[in-house]
Enzyme design. Structure first.
Site, PDB file in Angstrom:
ATOM      1  N   ASP A  39       0.839  -1.204   0.000  1.00 48.70           N
ATOM      2  CA  ASP A  39       0.000   0.000   0.000  1.00 48.70           C
ATOM      3  C   ASP A  39       0.871   1.250   0.000  1.00 48.70           C
ATOM      4  OD1 ASP A  39      -2.065  -1.788   0.214  1.00 48.70           O
ATOM      5  OD2 ASP A  39      -2.339  -1.540   2.343  1.00 48.70           O
ATOM      6  N   THR A 103     -15.808  15.043 -17.579  1.00 45.30           N
ATOM      7  CA  THR A 103     -16.169  14.664 -16.216  1.00 45.30           C
ATOM      8  C   THR A 103     -15.752  13.230 -15.878  1.00 45.30           C
ATOM      9  OG1 THR A 103     -18.324  14.016 -17.015  1.00 45.30           O
ATOM     10  CG2 THR A 103     -18.155  16.205 -16.027  1.00 45.30           C
ATOM     11  N   LYS A 135     -11.544  -5.113  -4.335  1.00 41.84           N
ATOM     12  CA  LYS A 135     -12.792  -5.195  -3.556  1.00 41.84           C
ATOM     13  C   LYS A 135     -14.002  -4.697  -4.360  1.00 41.84           C
ATOM     14  CE  LYS A 135     -10.712  -4.772   1.070  1.00 41.84           C
ATOM     15  NZ  LYS A 135      -9.351  -4.272   0.870  1.00 41.84           N
ATOM     16  N   ALA A 137     -17.710  -4.312  -5.679  1.00 40.02           N
ATOM     17  CA  ALA A 137     -18.920  -4.363  -4.841  1.00 40.02           C
ATOM     18  C   ALA A 137     -20.155  -3.854  -5.581  1.00 40.02           C
ATOM     19  CB  ALA A 137     -18.695  -3.540  -3.576  1.00 40.02           C
ATOM     20  N   ASP A 138     -20.210  -4.071  -6.920  1.00 37.14           N
ATOM     21  CA  ASP A 138     -21.342  -3.518  -7.668  1.00 37.14           C
ATOM     22  C   ASP A 138     -22.048  -4.640  -8.442  1.00 37.14           C
ATOM     23  OD1 ASP A 138     -23.039  -1.600  -8.896  1.00 37.14           O
ATOM     24  OD2 ASP A 138     -21.418  -0.135  -8.845  1.00 37.14           O
ATOM     25  N   GLY A 140     -23.204  -7.065 -11.588  1.00 32.29           N
ATOM     26  CA  GLY A 140     -22.360  -7.799 -12.529  1.00 32.29           C
ATOM     27  C   GLY A 140     -21.922  -6.974 -13.731  1.00 32.29           C
ATOM     28  N   ARG A 271       2.124  -2.990   6.502  1.00 35.17           N
ATOM     29  CA  ARG A 271       3.061  -2.081   7.175  1.00 35.17           C
ATOM     30  C   ARG A 271       4.054  -2.799   8.070  1.00 35.17           C
ATOM     31  NH1 ARG A 271      -1.840   1.442   9.211  1.00 35.17           N
ATOM     32  NH2 ARG A 271      -2.794  -0.614   8.936  1.00 35.17           N
TER      33      ARG A 271
HETATM   34  O1  6AU Z   1      -0.833  -5.051   7.408  1.00 32.53           O
HETATM   35  P1  6AU Z   1      -1.561  -3.746   7.153  1.00 32.53           P
HETATM   36  O2  6AU Z   1      -2.553  -3.400   8.234  1.00 32.53           O
HETATM   37  O3  6AU Z   1      -0.629  -2.608   6.829  1.00 32.53           O
HETATM   38  O4  6AU Z   1      -2.362  -3.945   5.790  1.00 32.53           O
HETATM   39  C1  6AU Z   1      -3.397  -4.876   5.676  1.00 32.53           C
HETATM   40  C2  6AU Z   1      -3.803  -5.010   4.212  1.00 32.53           C
HETATM   41  C3  6AU Z   1      -4.348  -3.721   3.604  1.00 32.53           C
HETATM   42  C4  6AU Z   1      -5.851  -3.873   3.678  1.00 32.53           C
HETATM   43  O5  6AU Z   1      -6.507  -3.228   2.609  1.00 32.53           O
HETATM   44  C5  6AU Z   1      -6.017  -5.391   3.572  1.00 32.53           C
HETATM   45  O6  6AU Z   1      -4.838  -5.968   4.145  1.00 32.53           O
HETATM   46  N1  6AU Z   1      -7.222  -5.918   4.257  1.00 32.53           N
HETATM   47  C6  6AU Z   1      -8.133  -6.723   3.549  1.00 32.53           C
HETATM   48  C7  6AU Z   1      -7.819  -7.261   2.249  1.00 32.53           C
HETATM   49  C8  6AU Z   1      -8.838  -7.675   1.355  1.00 32.53           C
HETATM   50  O7  6AU Z   1      -6.726  -7.530   1.889  1.00 32.53           O
HETATM   51  C9  6AU Z   1      -9.298  -7.122   4.179  1.00 32.53           C
HETATM   52  C10 6AU Z   1      -9.512  -6.854   5.538  1.00 32.53           C
HETATM   53  O8  6AU Z   1     -10.490  -7.274   6.139  1.00 32.53           O
HETATM   54  N2  6AU Z   1      -8.555  -6.153   6.213  1.00 32.53           N
HETATM   55  C11 6AU Z   1      -7.409  -5.683   5.613  1.00 32.53           C
HETATM   56  O9  6AU Z   1      -6.568  -5.098   6.301  1.00 32.53           O
HETATM   57  O10 6AU Z   1      -3.932  -3.689   2.252  1.00 32.53           O
END
Ligand code: 6AU
Length: 300
Positions: A39, A103, A135, A137-138, A140, A271
């Site tokens: 991330d 837009t 993720k 969420a809409d 099909g 992280r």
């Molecule tokens: O170890 P972190 O907390 O820095 O990052 C956790 C990663 C992030 C979140 O978007 C993801 O895991 N995540 C997800 C998914 C789908 O991966 C689902 C969830 O319930 N909790 C979560 O933290 O990229």
């Protein structure tokens, strides 16, 4: 009598989906059940960390592919030019009032293909699966376009994507139309790691039932534990830390051992690996060892 647990490699043959088979075989080959959640917001940081952690991971999780800052800068410049042209047009064509306004910036086609090319090269070099944590969420019809079109064209490069079950079976059918011919796989979010989330109880049960109806395409779940009624599917678990139990925004952490004992197959760490002051290589090795040792102990 207790039945012996199957290894990742042994399970590969019991799943119909090619990406699922590839992932399980690769985990066995690389001796890793670690997915890194990358991330970060700049292209350089993204590629640097991916290259560093590549040897230790089975899967690289991309979060909603961030637009590199260089593109954002270009788009800002483009926007200024368009505003100037717009003012000029308004002035010069006073009688022609139908000047178009832009837009739908999110369907521009000039996404940086170089990032994808480099990511694919790193995938070849280090042997990992790419999971775009989109993720969906809409309905099909909408997710079909989000998956295959726009600037990201996710289906072209992501081996796995994930989706919420809230819209019903149509979301899977829509994604499947695009993904299955490309041998892609889908994860459903059956549970979440954040405090107060609503993916529990009957919602989780209904999500499991949905997965069972689409075993050709649904390869597993985002969840903290294995579900008995479909224990062959792959469980990927986020919210993993060896050092802390939560962050300031509702994230809740468990250790690799906690979740692997509960039937998780893959730990997703963000992280904890590349956060402030961390050495990504040292941390990737630490989490990879913790995850793999917990798995071996469970097999015994
Ligand atoms: O170890 P972190 O907390 O820095 O990052 C956790 C990663 C992030 C979140 O978007 C993801 O895991 N995540 C997800 C998914 C789908 O991966 C689902 C969830 O319930 N909790 C979560 O933290 O990229």
């Amino acid at each position: 009598m207790t039945t012996k647990l199957k290894t990742y490699g042994e399970r590969a043959t019991s799943l119909p989906n090619k990406t699922a088979q590839e992932l399980l075989t690769l985990m066995e080959r690389k001796k890793s059940n670690l997915a890194v959640a990358l991330d970060v917001t700049t292209k350089q940081e993204f590629l640097d960390i991916a290259d560093k952690v590549g040897p230790y991971i089975c899967c690289l999780k991309v979060s909603h592919m961030q637009i590199p800052s260089s593109i954002i800068d270009s788009l800002k410049c483009l926007r200024i030019y368009l505003d100037v042209i717009n003012i000029w047009l308004q002035e010069s064509l006073k009688d022609y009032r139908r000047v178009p306004k832009m837009t739908h910036i999110d369907i521009l086609e000039d996404f940086d293909q170089d990032l994808i090319d480099k990511l694919k090269k790193l995938q070849k070099k280090h042997d990992f699966i790419i999971f775009e944590d989109r993720k969906f969420a809409d309905i099909g019809n909408t997710v079909k376009h989000q998956y295959s079109k726009g600037i990201y064209k996710i289906a072209e490069w992501a081996d796995i994507v994930d989706a919420h079950a809230i819209p019903g079976d149509g979301i899977i059918t829509g994604l499947k139309e695009i993904g299955l011919p490309l041998n892609r796989g889908l994860l459903l979010l059956a549970e979440m790691s954040s405090k107060g989330n609503l993916a529990t109880g009957a919602y989780t049960e209904a999500t499991i039932e949905m997965a069972k109806r689409h075993k050709d395409f649904v390869i597993g779940f985002i969840s903290g534990k294995k579900f008995n009624s479909c224990d062959e599917l792959i469980i990927m678990t986020p919210g993993i830390s060896l050092d802390i139990s939560n962050d300031d925004l509702g994230q809740q952490y468990k250790t690799p051992r906690n979740v692997i004992e509960n039937g998780s197959d893959i730990i997703i760490v963000g992280r904890g690996i590349y956060g402030k002051g961390k050495d990504a290589v040292v941390e990737a090795q630490r989490y990879r060892n913790a995850g793999w040792e917990a798995y071996l102990e469970k097999l015994e």
